[in-house]
Design an enzyme around this catalytic site. Sequence first.
Site, short mmCIF file in Angstrom:
data_model
loop_
_atom_site.label_atom_id
_atom_site.label_comp_id
_atom_site.label_asym_id
_atom_site.label_seq_id
_atom_site.Cartn_x
_atom_site.Cartn_y
_atom_site.Cartn_z
N ASP A 57 0.88 -1.17 0.00
CA ASP A 57 0.00 0.00 0.00
C ASP A 57 0.92 1.22 0.00
OD1 ASP A 57 -1.60 2.14 0.67
OD2 ASP A 57 -2.26 1.34 2.62
N GLU A 98 -7.16 0.86 -4.32
CA GLU A 98 -7.14 0.76 -2.86
C GLU A 98 -8.48 0.27 -2.28
OE1 GLU A 98 -5.63 4.63 -1.85
OE2 GLU A 98 -3.65 4.14 -2.62
N LYS A 152 2.95 11.86 -3.80
CA LYS A 152 2.01 11.07 -4.60
C LYS A 152 0.93 11.95 -5.25
CE LYS A 152 -1.25 7.34 -3.63
NZ LYS A 152 -1.60 6.35 -2.62
N ASP A 162 -12.99 5.58 1.71
CA ASP A 162 -11.55 5.55 2.03
C ASP A 162 -11.02 6.99 2.07
OD1 ASP A 162 -8.80 5.27 2.04
OD2 ASP A 162 -8.71 3.87 0.37
#
Length: 503
Positions: free
Chosen positions: A8, A171, A70, A193
């Site tokens: 992850d 994810e 990211k 999420d």
Amino acid sequence: MSKIIGIDLGTTNCCAAIVEGSAVKLIPYKGGEFIIPSIFAIDDKGNELIGHEAKRQWQLNPRNTVYAAKRLVGRSFSSDVVELMKKTVAYELKPGERNDVVLDVGHKNFRLAEISAKILNKIRVVAQDYLGEKVTRAVVTVPAYFTDRQRQAVKDAGKMIQLEVVRIINEPTAAALAYGIGKNLHETVVIYDLGGGTFDVSIIEIRDRVFEVKATGGDIFLGGLDFDQAMIEYVLRDFAENHGIDLSSDPVAMQRIKDLAERVKIDLSSREQAPFSVPFVTMTPQGQPLNIEFTFTRAMLEEITGDLIDRTVDILMRVMNDASLDPKRVDELLLVGGQTRMPAVQKRLTEIFGKTPSKGVHPDEAVAIGAALYANSLEDNSNLRLQLLDVIPMAIGLEKAGGAFHTVFPRNAPIPNARAVEATTSYDGQTEVAMRIFQGDNPHVLHNELLGDFLFSGLKPGPAGKARLEITFNVNIEGILTMSARDPDTGKQMKTTVRVTQH
Ligand code: AMP
């Protein structure tokens, strides 16, 4: 052949896991921690630091400490997102050769894929130390809302360090795997999420070993960091009102405020109020030391971040609508990502769904665990056959005259998927056709992400509008696009050249 690990690769933290025997295990770092901060730094001696080592020196060296990189992966330097990042980070963003973003750290330029590669490599080394064997293959998760270009960048990062990214999965889909494998479930789950940097929501139908994504959505510029930022802005405003001093241009003060903001925010998930105190944050022009000193309450935090929660709910509702699903018909609501521990988030979702969120997954670990379970199912000797049916998060299409966006795949189109589009020539004797491909949901290409500029050559010269070519768009199981073209009359493949890609 070494085993495939699950990674992850989060905006703020990373976590890795592996299946050993019949158990899935998180890979511990020295001292037993399971999480590695996604932070890269260069110290004043020129040493590269990654993870905890980088985070520890962050306050003292904000200029050369890179976090949340990211968010910049696969972005054009000229995009709004990059403008926004420039205002909130202490490290320097520069334009790269292909209008991409390059980071200046320790007087050296780094491409974003290089930073991701360094973080991936750190995770690999930690995993190797733990497993006592080489790690060369991984399943890596990305936000469901990543474009093709951003997915490609993760693959490229793997290539740089000879780590084969066997499969990229989303994810929320990974979290659903962690929740649902081996339970013979038949239910519809919503995965909400909200991590450090990104928000994703997916609706997934689980039919035992089949995980079918019905719709997905998100915002890769919405996460815990924005909650921290709201607090930071509040503190800066309050300080400016009381002392007439703007702390935003003082990097060391900013770093101290930033660190504390996150800690106080986390505290306020379990208590009603917490002190916000930064002693000797600056000095008056007369040399008098000044402190930040007040009490932050949960109610204050909820007030200044209410609009962020509203944004997640708007996206959630759009995705529910895309899947034609009524909230009351959802079997389970899974919360993933550290920021979902905020009571106001849980309260809002409980109201919407009429039930409390499931306790079935661990918010920080589910994604890595799901990635490891999927990795295990890809091993040659595995007898677990999983079927993941995912979708593309935003439409993919081409630019038409005047900059209009012509959709080839609508958002939420199932993947893998292929579609053919017919094209022709616009002037006599034309032997090449150029096409710009975009991803996004806006009717104008200008507001969507450029995926590539393709040139198809080798057409038979003839009068305008006579020659035909058939262009095939192929999106693989990972959401990555490839293009090909052929002459529909002869079946002959044409030469396809990518003139510009920005990854
Ligand atoms: P993740 O990317 O899932 O690791 O999420 C990290 C984000 O969750 C960071 O922004 C953290 O500040 C936030 N976070 C972690 N724990 C809590 C908590 N108890 N309450 C609120 N936010 C939290």
